[in-house]
Design a protein around this motif. Sequence first.
Motif, PDB file in Angstrom:
ATOM      1  N   UNK A 159      28.582  -1.307   0.810  1.00 33.09           N
ATOM      2  CA  UNK A 159      28.708  -0.030   0.106  1.00 33.09           C
ATOM      3  C   UNK A 159      27.415   0.407  -0.574  1.00 33.09           C
ATOM      4  N   UNK A 160      26.541  -0.544  -0.880  1.00 33.00           N
ATOM      5  CA  UNK A 160      25.273  -0.202  -1.513  1.00 33.00           C
ATOM      6  C   UNK A 160      24.398   0.645  -0.601  1.00 33.00           C
ATOM      7  N   UNK A 161      24.675   0.624   0.693  1.00 30.75           N
ATOM      8  CA  UNK A 161      23.920   1.472   1.617  1.00 30.75           C
ATOM      9  C   UNK A 161      24.071   2.953   1.289  1.00 30.75           C
ATOM     10  N   UNK A 162      25.161   3.322   0.620  1.00 30.17           N
ATOM     11  CA  UNK A 162      25.336   4.709   0.222  1.00 30.17           C
ATOM     12  C   UNK A 162      24.235   5.157  -0.732  1.00 30.17           C
ATOM     13  N   UNK A 163      23.626   4.194  -1.423  1.00 25.97           N
ATOM     14  CA  UNK A 163      22.573   4.500  -2.405  1.00 25.97           C
ATOM     15  C   UNK A 163      21.182   4.098  -1.912  1.00 25.97           C
ATOM     16  N   UNK A 164      21.053   3.856  -0.615  1.00 24.68           N
ATOM     17  CA  UNK A 164      19.779   3.361  -0.096  1.00 24.68           C
ATOM     18  C   UNK A 164      18.622   4.289  -0.431  1.00 24.68           C
ATOM     19  N   UNK A 165      18.789   5.576  -0.161  1.00 25.24           N
ATOM     20  CA  UNK A 165      17.712   6.535  -0.421  1.00 25.24           C
ATOM     21  C   UNK A 165      17.310   6.503  -1.895  1.00 25.24           C
ATOM     22  N   UNK A 166      18.309   6.533  -2.763  1.00 20.98           N
ATOM     23  CA  UNK A 166      18.048   6.522  -4.206  1.00 20.98           C
ATOM     24  C   UNK A 166      17.328   5.256  -4.632  1.00 20.98           C
ATOM     25  N   UNK A 167      17.760   4.112  -4.128  1.00 25.85           N
ATOM     26  CA  UNK A 167      17.176   2.847  -4.561  1.00 25.85           C
ATOM     27  C   UNK A 167      15.767   2.651  -4.008  1.00 25.85           C
ATOM     28  N   UNK A 168      15.521   3.108  -2.791  1.00 24.61           N
ATOM     29  CA  UNK A 168      14.160   3.043  -2.259  1.00 24.61           C
ATOM     30  C   UNK A 168      13.225   3.974  -3.024  1.00 24.61           C
ATOM     31  N   UNK A 169      13.737   5.129  -3.435  1.00 25.51           N
ATOM     32  CA  UNK A 169      12.920   6.062  -4.218  1.00 25.51           C
ATOM     33  C   UNK A 169      12.557   5.461  -5.568  1.00 25.51           C
ATOM     34  N   UNK A 170      13.517   4.825  -6.231  1.00 29.72           N
ATOM     35  CA  UNK A 170      13.233   4.177  -7.514  1.00 29.72           C
ATOM     36  C   UNK A 170      12.225   3.045  -7.335  1.00 29.72           C
ATOM     37  N   UNK A 171      12.364   2.295  -6.257  1.00 35.22           N
ATOM     38  CA  UNK A 171      11.426   1.215  -5.989  1.00 35.22           C
ATOM     39  C   UNK A 171      10.026   1.769  -5.733  1.00 35.22           C
ATOM     40  N   UNK A 172       9.966   2.904  -5.036  1.00 35.75           N
ATOM     41  CA  UNK A 172       8.678   3.550  -4.770  1.00 35.75           C
ATOM     42  C   UNK A 172       8.011   3.986  -6.073  1.00 35.75           C
ATOM     43  N   UNK A 173       8.786   4.571  -6.972  1.00 35.72           N
ATOM     44  CA  UNK A 173       8.233   5.006  -8.259  1.00 35.72           C
ATOM     45  C   UNK A 173       7.678   3.824  -9.040  1.00 35.72           C
ATOM     46  N   UNK A 174       8.395   2.706  -9.011  1.00 35.26           N
ATOM     47  CA  UNK A 174       7.944   1.513  -9.720  1.00 35.26           C
ATOM     48  C   UNK A 174       6.681   0.949  -9.085  1.00 35.26           C
ATOM     49  N   UNK A 175       6.696   0.808  -7.766  1.00 32.23           N
ATOM     50  CA  UNK A 175       5.553   0.225  -7.052  1.00 32.23           C
ATOM     51  C   UNK A 175       4.313   1.100  -7.194  1.00 32.23           C
ATOM     52  N   UNK A 176       4.482   2.396  -7.036  1.00 33.62           N
ATOM     53  CA  UNK A 176       3.337   3.310  -7.114  1.00 33.62           C
ATOM     54  C   UNK A 176       2.821   3.427  -8.539  1.00 33.62           C
ATOM     55  N   UNK A 177       3.742   3.321  -9.518  1.00 36.52           N
ATOM     56  CA  UNK A 177       3.334   3.437 -10.919  1.00 36.52           C
ATOM     57  C   UNK A 177       2.574   2.237 -11.431  1.00 36.52           C
ATOM     58  N   UNK A 178       2.786   1.066 -10.811  1.00 36.72           N
ATOM     59  CA  UNK A 178       2.123  -0.154 -11.278  1.00 36.72           C
ATOM     60  C   UNK A 178       0.995  -0.608 -10.360  1.00 36.72           C
ATOM     61  N   UNK A 179       0.781   0.123  -9.277  1.00 40.50           N
ATOM     62  CA  UNK A 179      -0.283  -0.258  -8.341  1.00 40.50           C
ATOM     63  C   UNK A 179      -1.615   0.317  -8.826  1.00 40.50           C
ATOM     64  N   UNK A 180      -2.646  -0.522  -8.913  1.00 39.48           N
ATOM     65  CA  UNK A 180      -3.943  -0.035  -9.401  1.00 39.48           C
ATOM     66  C   UNK A 180      -4.594   0.992  -8.480  1.00 39.48           C
ATOM     67  N   UNK A 181      -4.185   0.996  -7.225  1.00 41.98           N
ATOM     68  CA  UNK A 181      -4.727   1.967  -6.274  1.00 41.98           C
ATOM     69  C   UNK A 181      -3.975   3.283  -6.444  1.00 41.98           C
ATOM     70  N   UNK A 182      -4.614   4.275  -6.953  1.00 39.95           N
ATOM     71  CA  UNK A 182      -3.954   5.553  -7.253  1.00 39.95           C
ATOM     72  C   UNK A 182      -3.484   6.276  -6.001  1.00 39.95           C
ATOM     73  N   UNK A 183      -4.060   5.913  -4.844  1.00 42.22           N
ATOM     74  CA  UNK A 183      -3.665   6.560  -3.592  1.00 42.22           C
ATOM     75  C   UNK A 183      -2.553   5.810  -2.868  1.00 42.22           C
ATOM     76  N   UNK A 184      -2.085   4.725  -3.457  1.00 38.21           N
ATOM     77  CA  UNK A 184      -1.074   3.911  -2.794  1.00 38.21           C
ATOM     78  C   UNK A 184       0.246   4.670  -2.686  1.00 38.21           C
ATOM     79  N   UNK A 185       0.832   4.640  -1.501  1.00 36.00           N
ATOM     80  CA  UNK A 185       2.144   5.247  -1.265  1.00 36.00           C
ATOM     81  C   UNK A 185       3.074   4.160  -0.747  1.00 36.00           C
ATOM     82  N   UNK A 186       4.141   3.920  -1.466  1.00 38.85           N
ATOM     83  CA  UNK A 186       5.116   2.893  -1.082  1.00 38.85           C
ATOM     84  C   UNK A 186       5.802   3.305   0.209  1.00 38.85           C
TER      85      UNK A 186
END
Length: 290
Positions: free
Chosen positions: A93-120
């Motif tokens: 059932x968590x697959x229903x939230x896949x898009x949302x959870x990947x987006x949150x993970x992207x925000x976290x990864x991109x926000x903490x990555x020292x490379x400002x051009x990094x795209x998760x």
Amino acid sequence: MIPYTVWSEAGGVGKTTFAVNLARAHARQGQRVLAIDMDPQDGGLTHHFGVDENKADSESDNLVLHMIERGYGPFEDIIEPAEEGVDVIPSHNMLERLEEMLTKNAELEEGTNPDSDYVYPKEKQLRRVLVDSGVINEYDTLIVDPPATTGQHLYNSVYSTSNLLIPFEPSPKGGKSIDGLRDVVNGLEDTLEDIEVGVLGAVPNRTKGTNINEKYVAKLEEEELPIAPISIGERGSMLGDAWDNQVSIFELAENDAYRSLRDYEEPTLDQFDQLAEHITKQFEPTEVKA
């Protein structure tokens, strides 16, 4: 490895039926098969193979948790051995939230990555898990069944396989999915950027040999996509009974209670075997002549 995603942007054209029965057909050829259910809807591949006991369990480890690097244990532990020689990574059932959870993970990864051009790379997470765990090396065939809609379920499925098998119904109903199909494939390549999407074939399903069928097959040819040399006839009895009994058509045919049905539906068994063989041949090395 024979990797492909079974997909059509039109619902109800037999996408999951193809995935289930092709998985079994590949296994009949002696191949080790892993089927991944990326569709959060009920009644899909996971239910068919009878591995849906943890689908609604919020405490169970599942594919999405591993895709966002929050898995509870080894990735291979979520693989379920199913009937008929096929292993399954079930839907949850968590697959229903896949898009949302990947987006949150992207925000976290991109926000903490020292490379400002990094795209998760959200669309690469299924492939990452398969490769990093080594699971991909344990199988000969990988079949992924995503929902018909576009989004991260489809993007991750296609990125992990790089190949599409497209069932379609050559009728007015299925004809709507034919228009612009080449543009859809090209759009996937643009979205995924660094892969080329191969189309193993568009497979006519529920054909009756009518002029209407031929009209829509011709329409598909205009899209300049390869059409598989095998089509699946209108065989509702066997496919429907197999679905109701949560078995493939091959297991159903082995049941003596369906002997008369088996004799009538023998062409359906042959067609899925032939289709699996056709797909396999596309991955065989091409002999280079001196």
